[in-house]
Design an enzyme around this catalytic site. Structure first.
Site, PDB file in Angstrom:
ATOM      1  N   GLU A  64      30.875 -16.936   7.340  1.00  0.00           N
ATOM      2  CA  GLU A  64      32.210 -16.986   7.935  1.00  0.00           C
ATOM      3  C   GLU A  64      32.287 -17.396   9.362  1.00  0.00           C
ATOM      4  O   GLU A  64      31.054 -17.111   9.932  1.00  0.00           O
ATOM      5  CB  GLU A  64      32.544 -15.723   7.847  1.00  0.00           C
ATOM      6  N   CYS A 113      37.590 -12.444   6.500  1.00  0.00           N
ATOM      7  CA  CYS A 113      38.815 -12.514   6.831  1.00  0.00           C
ATOM      8  C   CYS A 113      39.611 -13.698   7.106  1.00  0.00           C
ATOM      9  O   CYS A 113      40.742 -13.993   7.032  1.00  0.00           O
ATOM     10  CB  CYS A 113      39.158 -11.427   7.997  1.00  0.00           C
ATOM     11  N   ASN A 162      40.159 -12.159  -0.469  1.00  0.00           N
ATOM     12  CA  ASN A 162      38.916 -11.449   0.072  1.00  0.00           C
ATOM     13  C   ASN A 162      38.996  -9.798  -0.121  1.00  0.00           C
ATOM     14  O   ASN A 162      38.700  -9.569  -1.194  1.00  0.00           O
ATOM     15  CB  ASN A 162      39.000 -11.739   1.709  1.00  0.00           C
ATOM     16  N   GLU A 163      39.318  -9.219   0.828  1.00  0.00           N
ATOM     17  CA  GLU A 163      39.388  -7.773   0.898  1.00  0.00           C
ATOM     18  C   GLU A 163      40.888  -7.377   0.562  1.00  0.00           C
ATOM     19  O   GLU A 163      41.383  -6.786   1.621  1.00  0.00           O
ATOM     20  CB  GLU A 163      38.982  -7.258   2.321  1.00  0.00           C
TER      21      GLU A 163
HETATM   22  O1  AHR Z   1      32.030  -9.697   7.858  1.00  0.00           O
HETATM   23  C1  AHR Z   1      33.039  -9.564   8.775  1.00  0.00           C
HETATM   24  C2  AHR Z   1      34.432  -9.112   8.097  1.00  0.00           C
HETATM   25  O2  AHR Z   1      34.055  -7.994   7.387  1.00  0.00           O
HETATM   26  C3  AHR Z   1      34.906  -9.778   7.078  1.00  0.00           C
HETATM   27  O3  AHR Z   1      35.725 -11.104   7.694  1.00  0.00           O
HETATM   28  C4  AHR Z   1      35.585  -9.310   6.233  1.00  0.00           C
HETATM   29  O4  AHR Z   1      35.498  -9.598   4.920  1.00  0.00           O
HETATM   30  C5  AHR Z   1      35.378  -7.738   6.285  1.00  0.00           C
HETATM   31  O5  AHR Z   1      36.063  -6.711   6.799  1.00  0.00           O
END
Ligand code: AHR
Length: 670
Positions: free
Chosen positions: A47, A243, A377-378
């Site tokens: 990321e 994120c 993602n989350e």
């Molecule tokens: O890894 C950091 C963050 O942690 C990522 O962007 C997210 O997916 C999670 O909350």
């Protein structure tokens, strides 16, 4: 030889080491190979957080190279007569600068770039400077390009220089090589109109790369950082986040189509990590898109990992956006779904398809052979399955062989997790992404997490995890040890756990938003952490199949009740090896017998090795100053310590040092 404790024992020093009286026995059934270990184990999660992409892996050294940050001259200092124009040659990046004559011979016109935490250059290395330019009045103009050390007090301030004559009436790319005569960590790139006879010049997309990049690609990656990824031998490479897939809001979500095609025309995007949870701000944190989806696919291929792209499901970051209006209504998702379908075409389509053609034009006519795609993602709440469903339907219809990864939300357990898993099953997701940034206690308690998972449901992608020590949210050996201990449970449950990626991957020592991380770097150097080595030890020793193993007669589940020992075993059918991983998470040295059963009437063990990962200080880790403080050490096992104890059974007796991770490898005699 790793027999230090045994040696001490024989010297009568056992009590000094407070050796546990218990003789632990790991029994491995070598003739009953179980579930295959998936080739996608163990992998990498990438990321653009902590300056992982721009300012990190992506080797570009110039910040705001296209003058497209909201403050067009951010990261630049100008002097003389410099103006920003907005009718440049690249429609998605229209801004550029015009350097006009200052009109006085004693004044200069030009600009300087600060780079990412400085423009860092090394004596004798070559750097490729390029710029798109034109003389707006048609009359040839001359610019000088310099690498300079602003801290230098004498006339050695300029460490490399080159002149360029801009003589084409049309916009054209000019390139020169700069070779500094001195090194500088916090340098600058300076460009100015040369005197006398200065005539105006327009400059756009000002770029500086080290001549050496990973595998020599022009729009390339930093060699040391990319090599560290390759050195893991990862099975999967997940990108581009995290994120940032969701964005701070929908406008700033990651849009892969903006990251392909000529780099000059890839628009910048605000990075969701321009501020941190600790409320530190990095107002200049933007994504150039230079490290885009083509580069991610290429990198996956070159490091031997399956690519796993993650796309927006039409929900913006739910941590920051609480109103329904912040998300795309389900009946307006079509463009997002089309993005997913087009991405599969970009990766796999033939060269006569729209997106397959672009891939070929970018240099890769052969398909990238994409097998997996993650959507969302989350995400959480009922809105996630509602949004995911139309994606699943469309992808299944167009590409039935592509495996779809859904999410179980941001937590490793709890209401959302319990809600989302069955929802993912209902939707027929092939894998479910679980995230757990958790403290020591959790990692110690969850060694058997997957032992009772539904064998018929979706498979697990442990997509983001790291031990975040209580009150110690930074890299240190004990966190890595507990990750190693926990991972025995991933390995033992290879039939359920198909992918696992530690997170985050990279962090710049001068610009991080989140820690711990796997690899740290500054502009010149980088170092692997103890957590990196844990991942690498698993990846290098993953074997082909799980072997049944017990610890003191009970399933080798690993938890505090088993003297703090965690264990798992695999076989590698291609090499004829049995590999036993053991984490001693206790503060006590322990005796251990590894009993290898089922070797056959005449079977025996020819040789063995033991790899040890330990630290004299559980709170320590590697650093730029001491990059090798903690690293695995492999030694041969003395063959006399592996003895036949019954028919077809060999036993290796050893002592485990406190707080240490071991990988034992035994090779069967031919
Ligand atoms: O890894 C950091 C963050 O942690 C990522 O962007 C997210 O997916 C999670 O909350």
């Amino acid at each position: 030889m790793i027999h230090k404790p045994s040696l001490l024992l024989s010297l009568g020093l056992a009590s000094a080491l407070s050796l546990s009286a218990a003789n632990n026995v790991i029994t491995v059934q070598t003739d009953k190979p179980g579930a295959p270990i998936q080739p996608t184990m163990y992998g990498l999660f990438f990321e653009d957080i902590n300056y992982a992409a721009d300012g990190g892996l992506y080797a570009e050294m110039i910040k705001n190279r296209s003058f497209e940050f909201p403050q067009n001259l951010a990261a630049w200092v100008t002097f003389g007569d410099v103006t920003v124009q907005n009718d440049g040659p690249f429609e998605r990046n229209p801004h550029y600068v015009r350097l006009a004559s200052a009109g006085h011979n004693d004044k200069h016109t030009g600009l300087e770039n600060e780079g990412f935490f400085g423009v860092s250059y090394v004596k004798g290395e070559e750097y490729r400077f390029s710029v798109w330019a034109r003389p707006p009045q048609g009359k040839p103009a001359k610019i000088r390009v310099e690498l300079e050390n602003p801290a230098s007090m004498d006339n050695s301030q300029v460490n490399a220089k080159q002149e360029i004559t801009v003589d084409s009436k049309e916009w054209m790319k000019y390139e020169v090589t700069l070779k500094p005569d001195k090194s500088c960590k916090k340098g600058k790139l300076r460009i100015f109109l040369t005197k006398p006879d200065t005539t105006p010049v327009d400059l756009e997309h000002i770029s500086l790369f080290p001549a050496k990049t990973f595998n020599g690609h022009e729009n390339g990656l930093r060699v040391d950082l990319a090599q560290k990824l390759a050195d893991i031998k990862p099975g999967i490479f997940r990108f581009p986040g995290g994120c940032i897939v969701e964005g701070t809001d929908l406008d700033t979500r990651y849009q892969w189509k903006n990251t392909v095609g000529p780099v000059e025309n890839r628009p910048v995007n605000e990075n969701r990590w321009h501020y941190t949870f600790q409320h530190r701000f990095y107002p200049d944190y933007y994504q150039s898109g230079g490290l885009g989806f083509y580069e991610y696919f290429l990198l996956s291929e070159e490091i031997g990992a399956e690519p796993l792209p993650v796309l927006s499901v039409g929900l913006s970051c739910q941590f920051q956006n609480h109103d329904a209006e912040a998300h795309v209504p389900v009946n307006e998702l079509q463009p997002y779904i089309q993005d997913a379908l087009d991405l599969i075409e970009f990766a796999n389509g033939s060269t006569d398809t729209t997106w397959g053609k672009l891939r070929a034009e970018m240099g890769h006519p052969a398909p990238f052979n994409l097998k997996f795609i993650a959507i969302g993602n989350e995400q959480w709440g009922p809105e996630y399955p509602e949004h995911l469903e139309p994606f699943v339907k469309a992808i299944r219809k167009a590409y039935p062989d592509i495996k779809i990864v859904g999410s179980s939300g941001p937590d490793s357990e709890g209401e959302q997790f319990d809600y989302l898993w069955p929802e993912m099953k209902k939707l027929g997701a092939d894998l479910v992404d679980e995230h757990f940034y958790r403290p020591e206690k959790w990692f110690l308690a969850e060694g058997n997490r997957y032992d009772n998972y539904d064998r018929k449901g979706p498979k697990v992608f442990a997509g983001e995890y790291a031990c975040h020590g209580k009150g110690k949210k930074w890299n240190h050996f004990n966190a890595a040890l507990l990750e190693a201990a926990f991972m025995t449970g991933l390995e033992r449950n290879a039939d359920v756990v198909h992918m696992a990626t530690y997170a985050p991957l990279f962090a710049h020592v001068e610009g991080w938003q989140w820690r711990p991380d796997m690899i740290w770097f500054d502009n010149n150097e980088s170092f692997p952490t103890a957590s990196y080595y844990v991942q690498q030890l698993y990846a290098h020793n993953k074997g082909t199949n799980v072997l049944p193993a017990t610890l003191d007669g009970r399933p080798a589940a690993g938890n505090e009740g088993q003297n703090g020992l965690f264990a798992s075993a695999v076989t590698d059918k291609t090499t004829g090896e049995y590999i036993v991983k053991v984490a001693n998470t206790s503060a006590e040295a322990q005796n251990l017998d590894i009993v290898l059963r089922g070797l056959g009437k005449k079977g025996s063990i020819a040789s063995g090795t033991a790899t040890v990962l330990s630290s004299d200080d559980p709170n320590a880790d590697n650093s730029l100053e001491n990059p090798d403080r903690i690293k695995p050490v492999t030694s041969p096992i003395d063959a006399s310590a592996i003895t036949p104890t019954a028919k077809g059974t060999y036993t290796y007796s050893t002592s485990l040092e406190p707080n240490t991770f071991y990988v034992f490898k035994f090779k069967k005699a031919e």
